[in-house]
Design a protein around this motif. Structure first.
Motif, PDB file in Angstrom:
ATOM      1  N   LYS A 560       0.839  -1.210   0.000  1.00 16.05           N
ATOM      2  CA  LYS A 560       0.000   0.000   0.000  1.00 16.05           C
ATOM      3  C   LYS A 560       0.872   1.257   0.000  1.00 16.05           C
ATOM      4  O   LYS A 560       0.623   2.204  -0.765  1.00 16.05           O
ATOM      5  CB  LYS A 560      -0.917  -0.001   1.231  1.00 16.05           C
ATOM      6  CG  LYS A 560      -2.146  -0.881   1.093  1.00 16.05           C
ATOM      7  CD  LYS A 560      -2.839  -1.094   2.427  1.00 16.05           C
ATOM      8  CE  LYS A 560      -3.195   0.200   3.113  1.00 16.05           C
ATOM      9  NZ  LYS A 560      -3.876  -0.050   4.415  1.00 16.05           N
ATOM     10  N   THR A 564       1.264   3.992  -3.031  1.00 14.80           N
ATOM     11  CA  THR A 564       0.989   5.404  -2.741  1.00 14.80           C
ATOM     12  C   THR A 564       2.146   6.289  -3.192  1.00 14.80           C
ATOM     13  O   THR A 564       1.943   7.345  -3.816  1.00 14.80           O
ATOM     14  CB  THR A 564       0.740   5.603  -1.236  1.00 14.80           C
ATOM     15  OG1 THR A 564      -0.368   4.796  -0.826  1.00 14.80           O
ATOM     16  CG2 THR A 564       0.441   7.059  -0.922  1.00 14.80           C
ATOM     17  N   LEU A 656      -6.437   1.157  -3.411  1.00 11.07           N
ATOM     18  CA  LEU A 656      -6.054   1.174  -1.992  1.00 11.07           C
ATOM     19  C   LEU A 656      -7.193   0.666  -1.110  1.00 11.07           C
ATOM     20  O   LEU A 656      -6.955   0.001  -0.091  1.00 11.07           O
ATOM     21  CB  LEU A 656      -5.652   2.592  -1.572  1.00 11.07           C
ATOM     22  CG  LEU A 656      -4.331   3.118  -2.154  1.00 11.07           C
ATOM     23  CD1 LEU A 656      -4.114   4.570  -1.747  1.00 11.07           C
ATOM     24  CD2 LEU A 656      -3.143   2.271  -1.673  1.00 11.07           C
TER      25      LEU A 656
END
Length: 744
Positions: A560, A564, A656
């Motif tokens: 994650k 990002t 996400l």
């Protein structure tokens, strides 16, 4: 094949394994030879044992950790030798002492590899002292002092050699890391070999990925903690940092070559495209291998193959095939395959740059970004009493391992006395080197130890049968010593094969009873291996499935963060190279940890392999997930995005959210139904269809490179990766298993 064997032999001779074996052999042999020459062989052996046990603590690390480790090891070895010698006449007290020492030294594993090795050194000196029978306390003190002198002798030798070649270990570790990356690239080339099974290739690639990550971590701990490396104050340290940074970036680009290999082989079946790619990638791996050997040997490296020419040949075959397709849409479907050539082109440049960086006079023109804060990429190990105290609980698997080892050592000691075996210490020695915190590692070591001992025993028996010449036997013993310590961290079975005849030949000189020593060595090894195996299975075993949920959650969290950071390149958010590389490193570490834990679980009893097929699927998908994220980062960093779309932000939020759902299901067992795809996916698809239509009209009108063409290529690549990520995450959600279901 002969060239390959020659290269492997050259790589081993210049490796840390061989130099460490040579240093250990020198420290062990010299005292024994000197004192044997003046008629005091037993004195020399006592000194050699101190040197040998201290050498175990001399694992790669900074000079501060090296010095402190040698100092602590020296003190503990002396105290253990003294305590064991004084308690030898008192069986009850000695039994208690064996148990307590085993628990204490096994607990040192909480301080990492160096602490674990200090513990093994302490246990080996305890076992070796138990092989003697002292008639007075004065003799026990004398032997302890001789052991102390051996520890000091090795510590001084190791520190002196470090002063002469302070960068040698770092160079060898970096060279090994480069060679393992080359092996990883070679195994990924198997995906382009239609004769090999893709599932088997995946299994090999995942296993090698674990090895590469371990090597990268070793380089980080050695290189990035050096003050000269962080500041770039010397040419050699600056060179190694720059090579390592290039290597890690290259490793990401290698992993970014993730595509559907089954479709690839079907699409290009009957053409020369795949075969050409396979041979080209193998040549890339050979060049990388040459650089690794050169770095280990402190030599200059020069290119032996024109990689640009080889890549151009492979690309030409691909373009010729692409040109045979009649429509733009069919040709556009091959765009994902073009990323393979783009990655290889970038890898080519990095390989040439690494060749250049091995020539130190060229390093002064290079620089690295000091804002990367290299020390932040290392792991800090706490060496304090609080850590020790916090692990004195059955919740700690190291504490359970320590208690288990203590009980096994006591059982081995009492069994040896009950059977009236003359060399009980061989049983204890086997338990010391075999017992590991995890069942799978103990099982593997038991098999390797017994196999190596049997082969070595047959070899020793053959030598003793063929010759009675002590000079010949002594020369063979020297070779066995070097082989045993050189292969100790390289190939354990081979190390044991050499170690067994070394001990048998040593006993030949001390207590001649040749074939009795051979048979008893094998018998005691089997007894010790059986005890270690049984205790690891019965007493509070550490099954790998209990740790898998934690590894899964850490891997999802790391991916994650990685996604990002990468998506900051696709949106208007500020991009931090430091944060991106730190997130990338965390993904590599967590993926390797998850894969290694799963592989260890597969070597455990079938009843302990819970959700095996689902977890295997999840592990493979986690590898695919990070590879597709790496493709997004590689494309953005190489091509400098010109057409950032507003849809990218919405798609990122959706991806996400899916990752959050997987994480939530694994941690608390709450399954959330699939969400509807956001409109951003359809909007991006419509934009791409419009560009394809416009581009077809431009081609019909004879127009070449246009703005629409460039935008189409960029959006097509990004859209394909988004769809691939979405597909992988959907499959991960199906394959995910609630953590409580695994550990129950």
């Amino acid at each position: 094949m002969q060239d390959r064997w020659f290269k492997e032999a050259k790589a081993f001779i210049f490796s840390y394994h061989f130099s460490n074996g040579l240093r250990t052999t020198l420290s062990v042999v010299v005292p024994s030879v000197i004192f044997a020459a003046i008629g005091h062989l037993n004195t020399g052996i006592a000194i050699s044992m101190g040197a040998l046990c201290t050498a175990l603590a001399d694992v790669p690390g900074t000079i501060l950790h090296k010095r402190n480790g040698l100092l602590i090891s020296t003190v503990l070895i002396f105290l253990t030798a003294l305590g064991t010698g004084l308690l030898l006449p008192y069986t009850a007290l000695l039994t208690l002492w064996v148990g307590l020492c085993s628990v204490f030294y096994s607990m040192l594993l909480i301080y990492g590899n160096r602490g674990g090795n200090i513990g093994i050194g302490g246990l080996i000196i305890m076992v070796s002292i138990m092989a003697e029978s002292y008639v007075s306390w004065q003799l026990a003190v004398q032997v302890a002092l001789l052991t102390l002198s051996g520890s000091i002798w090795y510590a001084l030798l190791a520190l002196l050699l470090w002063q002469i070649r302070p960068y040698l270990t770092v160079q060898q570790t970096l060279g090994d890391c480069i060679q393992q990356t080359a092996r990883y690239l070679r195994q990924r080339a198997d995906f382009y070999n239609p004769a090999l099974d893709i599932t088997d290739s995946y299994r090999d690639v995942l296993a090698q990925q674990v090895v590469v990550n371990e090597k990268q971590e070793a380089v980080r701990e050695l290189l990035l903690k050096m003050r000269s490396a962080q500041q770039g104050t010397t040419s050699i340290s600056k060179s190694m940092v720059l090579i390592f940074l290039d290597l890690v970036d290259m490793y990401e680009q290698i992993t970014a070559s993730q595509i559907d290999y089954t479709s690839l082989q079907q699409r290009f079946a009957g053409t020369g495209v795949i075969t050409s790619l396979h041979h080209t990638i193998l040549k890339f791996a050979e060049e990388l291998d040459n650089i690794g050997i050169a770095v280990s040997a402190s030599q200059r490296s020069m290119p032996k193959v024109n990689l640009k020419l080889e890549l151009e040949r492979a690309r030409r075959e691909f373009k010729e095939y692409q040109a045979t397709l009649p429509t733009l849409k069919e040709r556009a479907d091959l765009i994902p395959f073009e990323s393979i050539f783009d990655n290889l082109q970038n890898i080519t440049q990095r390989i040439y740059n690494m060749h250049r960086l091995t020539r130190l006079e060229r390093v002064k023109d290079s620089a690295f970004d000091h804002q990367l804060e290299l020390s932040k990429f290392t792991t800090r190990q706490r060496y304090d009493i609080t850590t020790f105290r916090n692990n004195l609980t059955f919740k700690s698997h190291i504490f359970r391992h320590a208690i288990r080892t203590g009980l096994a050592m006591i059982a081995g000691f009492l069994l040896g006395h009950a059977l009236q075996l003359s060399k009980t210490y061989w049983i204890l020695l086997t338990i010391v080197v075999i017992m590991k915190p995890g069942f799978s590692l103990t099982k593997t070591r038991s098999y390797q130890r017994i196999l190596g001992t049997i082969i070595g025993a047959f070899f020793a028996a053959g030598i003793l049968y063929l010759t009675k010449d002590d000079t010949v036997i002594f020369c063979v013993m020297l070779v066995c010593i070097l082989g045993a310590y050189s292969f100790q961290t390289y190939h354990y079975v081979t190390s044991v094969v050499f170690m067994t005849p070394f001990i048998i030949f040593l006993l030949h000189f001390l207590h001649p009873a040749d074939f009795d020593n051979v048979t008893q060595r094998v018998l005691d090894t089997i007894l010790g291996g059986g005890i270690a195996f049984a205790f690891n299975y019965i007493f509070w075993p550490s099954w790998e499935y209990r740790f898998l949920p934690e590894y899964i959650l850490k891997n999802i969290s790391a991916n994650k963060q990685y996604l990002t950071q990468v998506m900051n390149l696709y949106t208007d958010k500020p991009f931090s190279l430091f944060a991106y590389k730190l997130a990338r490193k965390d993904v590599h570490v967590t993926t390797a940890n998850l894969t290694a834990a799963f592989q260890r679980m597969l070597s455990e009893p079938r009843s302990k392999q819970k959700f095996g097929s689902e977890l295997y699927h999840f592990v493979v998908l986690s590898h695919s997930l990070s590879s597709h994220i790496a493709q997004l980062s590689a494309y953005a960093l190489q091509h400098q995005l010109q057409y950032k779309r507003p849809e990218y932000k919405d798609i990122l939020l959706y991806l996400l959210t899916v990752m959050d759902q997987i994480e939530q299901f694994v941690s608390v067992g709450v399954f959330i139904p699939d969400m509807q795809l956001p409109p951003a996916f359809q909007s991006l698809e419509e934009r791409l269809e419009h560009l394809l239509h416009v581009r077809q009209e431009q081609i019909n009108n004879g127009q070449g490179h246009t703005v629409e063409r460039e935008e189409m290529l960029e959006i097509k690549h990004v859209r394909d990766q988004f769809h691939a990520l979405h597909t992988v995450l959907k499959d991960m959600k199906k394959a995910a298993v609630h953590g409580a279901a695994i550990t129950d």
